[in-house]
Design a protein around this motif. Structure first.
Motif, PDB file in Angstrom:
ATOM      1  N   GLU A  80      86.944  74.047  45.178  1.00 25.83           N
ATOM      2  CA  GLU A  80      85.520  73.875  45.479  1.00 25.83           C
ATOM      3  C   GLU A  80      84.595  73.306  44.463  1.00 25.83           C
ATOM      4  OE1 GLU A  80      87.460  76.084  48.323  1.00 25.83           O
ATOM      5  OE2 GLU A  80      87.258  76.660  46.369  1.00 25.83           O
ATOM      6  N   HIS A  81      85.138  73.972  43.273  1.00 26.84           N
ATOM      7  CA  HIS A  81      84.179  73.543  42.098  1.00 26.84           C
ATOM      8  C   HIS A  81      84.674  72.294  41.663  1.00 26.84           C
ATOM      9  CE1 HIS A  81      82.628  73.215  38.110  1.00 26.84           C
ATOM     10  NE2 HIS A  81      83.848  73.313  37.449  1.00 26.84           N
ATOM     11  N   HIS A  82      85.977  71.639  41.624  1.00 26.55           N
ATOM     12  CA  HIS A  82      86.235  70.548  41.249  1.00 26.55           C
ATOM     13  C   HIS A  82      85.662  69.626  42.215  1.00 26.55           C
ATOM     14  CE1 HIS A  82      88.847  70.691  37.606  1.00 26.55           C
ATOM     15  NE2 HIS A  82      88.982  72.024  37.950  1.00 26.55           N
ATOM     16  N   ALA A  83      85.726  69.985  43.619  1.00 31.15           N
ATOM     17  CA  ALA A  83      85.142  69.164  44.602  1.00 31.15           C
ATOM     18  C   ALA A  83      83.877  68.926  44.594  1.00 31.15           C
ATOM     19  CB  ALA A  83      85.602  69.565  46.051  1.00 31.15           C
ATOM     20  N   SER A  84      82.970  69.806  43.927  1.00 29.77           N
ATOM     21  CA  SER A  84      81.606  69.852  43.893  1.00 29.77           C
ATOM     22  C   SER A  84      80.767  70.317  42.561  1.00 29.77           C
ATOM     23  CB  SER A  84      81.168  70.660  45.165  1.00 29.77           C
ATOM     24  OG  SER A  84      79.420  70.558  45.019  1.00 29.77           O
ATOM     25  N   PRO A  85      81.316  69.627  41.655  1.00 20.68           N
ATOM     26  CA  PRO A  85      81.037  70.360  40.172  1.00 20.68           C
ATOM     27  C   PRO A  85      79.511  70.354  40.024  1.00 20.68           C
ATOM     28  CG  PRO A  85      81.729  68.058  39.932  1.00 20.68           C
ATOM     29  CD  PRO A  85      81.983  68.280  41.374  1.00 20.68           C
ATOM     30  N   GLY A  86      78.763  69.670  40.828  1.00 18.83           N
ATOM     31  CA  GLY A  86      77.212  69.803  40.818  1.00 18.83           C
ATOM     32  C   GLY A  86      76.627  71.009  41.421  1.00 18.83           C
ATOM     33  N   THR A  87      77.580  71.862  41.759  1.00 15.69           N
ATOM     34  CA  THR A  87      77.182  73.390  42.487  1.00 15.69           C
ATOM     35  C   THR A  87      77.093  74.406  41.510  1.00 15.69           C
ATOM     36  OG1 THR A  87      77.878  72.366  44.733  1.00 15.69           O
ATOM     37  CG2 THR A  87      77.671  74.927  44.465  1.00 15.69           C
ATOM     38  N   PRO A  88      76.075  75.027  41.474  1.00 14.07           N
ATOM     39  CA  PRO A  88      76.025  76.308  40.182  1.00 14.07           C
ATOM     40  C   PRO A  88      76.867  77.245  40.789  1.00 14.07           C
ATOM     41  CG  PRO A  88      73.753  76.261  41.557  1.00 14.07           C
ATOM     42  CD  PRO A  88      74.658  74.828  42.033  1.00 14.07           C
ATOM     43  N   TRP A  89      77.123  78.074  40.013  1.00  9.02           N
ATOM     44  CA  TRP A  89      78.221  79.317  40.406  1.00  9.02           C
ATOM     45  C   TRP A  89      77.913  80.163  41.434  1.00  9.02           C
ATOM     46  CZ3 TRP A  89      77.322  84.267  40.136  1.00  9.02           C
ATOM     47  CH2 TRP A  89      76.148  84.685  39.395  1.00  9.02           C
ATOM     48  N   TRP A  90      76.549  80.264  41.555  1.00 10.90           N
ATOM     49  CA  TRP A  90      76.137  81.487  42.365  1.00 10.90           C
ATOM     50  C   TRP A  90      75.862  80.709  43.694  1.00 10.90           C
ATOM     51  CZ3 TRP A  90      71.177  79.400  43.460  1.00 10.90           C
ATOM     52  CH2 TRP A  90      70.354  78.554  42.420  1.00 10.90           C
ATOM     53  N   GLN A  91      76.071  79.563  43.915  1.00  8.79           N
ATOM     54  CA  GLN A  91      75.980  78.834  45.272  1.00  8.79           C
ATOM     55  C   GLN A  91      77.641  78.282  45.462  1.00  8.79           C
ATOM     56  OE1 GLN A  91      73.506  78.110  47.197  1.00  8.79           O
ATOM     57  NE2 GLN A  91      71.935  78.309  46.077  1.00  8.79           N
ATOM     58  N   LEU A  92      78.551  78.549  44.740  1.00  2.00           N
ATOM     59  CA  LEU A  92      80.053  78.161  45.037  1.00  2.00           C
ATOM     60  C   LEU A  92      80.466  78.755  46.417  1.00  2.00           C
ATOM     61  CD1 LEU A  92      82.142  77.854  41.973  1.00  2.00           C
ATOM     62  CD2 LEU A  92      81.550  76.136  43.452  1.00  2.00           C
ATOM     63  N   TYR A  93      80.040  80.024  46.749  1.00  4.10           N
ATOM     64  CA  TYR A  93      80.560  80.834  47.862  1.00  4.10           C
ATOM     65  C   TYR A  93      80.151  79.998  49.198  1.00  4.10           C
ATOM     66  CZ  TYR A  93      76.001  82.731  49.039  1.00  4.10           C
ATOM     67  OH  TYR A  93      74.417  82.575  49.407  1.00  4.10           O
ATOM     68  N   LYS A  94      78.882  79.393  49.303  1.00  7.80           N
ATOM     69  CA  LYS A  94      78.684  78.746  50.331  1.00  7.80           C
ATOM     70  C   LYS A  94      79.752  77.251  50.449  1.00  7.80           C
ATOM     71  CE  LYS A  94      73.726  79.944  50.164  1.00  7.80           C
ATOM     72  NZ  LYS A  94      72.309  79.094  50.126  1.00  7.80           N
TER      73      LYS A  94
END
Length: 237
Positions: free
Chosen positions: A209-223
């Motif tokens: 998910e991080h690689h798919a959406s690197p612009g998402t901060p860590w505290w939003q990755l669960y979403k």
């Protein structure tokens, strides 16, 4: 990228720094008692907060701590330095090489070996002689005022343990065997369990998910994790 309040990233970054500093000051002045569970709890908490410092620096590399570029870079530089004198300017290009060339010979984070050869290869990419010198100078100055035992157990040991935490959950498990992975990001993820994902590596076990959406901060990755099919590209952690 998940939408969020514009200043929340800065507040979270400052909270991590404040908690790390508070625990450090308390631990360095506390009388070490090996029979007390508090010692081991404090080491674990400080390890997790060290990991949080690095994750904050990492998020700054993606511009997700603050929309203000100066604030974003400053917080990235500060948190990188607090994590054993890492230099943000050196980390930045290497991390973006990782995203661009993931699981290839050009990926500075990747190694086809087993855990320990990969771990030491990973350290060689990021540890510099300048860091070692600065750590040695700081240690020798601080030991004039603080107990050596406290410095080792509360300041140094958690930093070392955090490198294991970051490497194992944020690099090794997600990218182990990823040259064979059948997805464009060559990354795998922990199964959905938000508490475990936070405790292990600030949701960076949700690595696809991080690689798919690197612009998402860590505290939003669960979403972001919830938006994907969680049975896809999973590993056991």
């Amino acid at each position: 990228m998940s939408k969020s309040k514009p200043h929340l990233g800065v507040i979270i970054a400052l909270a991590i720094i404040a908690l790390w500093f508070t625990c450090l000051v308390f631990g360095l002045q506390w009388t070490i008692d090996y029979r007390s569970p508090l010692l081991y709890i404090l080491i674990l908490i400080q390890t997790h907060l060290y990991t949080g410092l690095f994750i904050t620096a990492h998020d700054a590399m993606h511009g997700t701590v603050s929309k203000n570029k100066i604030v974003n870079k400053t917080l990235g530089q500060v948190t990188a330095l607090l994590f054993s004198y890492n230099f943000y300017g050196r980390l930045f290009p290497k991390h973006h090489e990782h995203h661009k060339f993931v699981a290839t010979d050009k990926d500075p984070d990747y190694h086809k070996g087993s855990f320990f050869p990969w771990y030491f290869s990973f350290l060689k990419q990021y540890i510099t002689w300048q860091q070692i010198v600065l750590m040695a100078i700081t240690f020798n100055v601080l030991k004039l005022f603080l107990p050596v035992e406290n410095l080792i157990l509360i300041w140094m040991l958690p930093g070392v343990l955090a490198t294991f935490q970051l490497f194992y959950f944020g690099t090794y498990l997600p990218h182990r065997g990823s040259h064979k992975a059948e997805n464009i990001h060559k990354s795998r993820s922990q199964k959905l369990n938000h508490l475990w994902a936070f405790l292990t590596c600030y949701f960076f076990g949700y690595h696809y998910e991080h690689h798919a959406s690197p612009g998402t901060p860590w505290w939003q990755l669960y979403k972001t994790k919830e938006e994907f099919n969680e049975k896809t590209y999973a590993f056991k952690a």
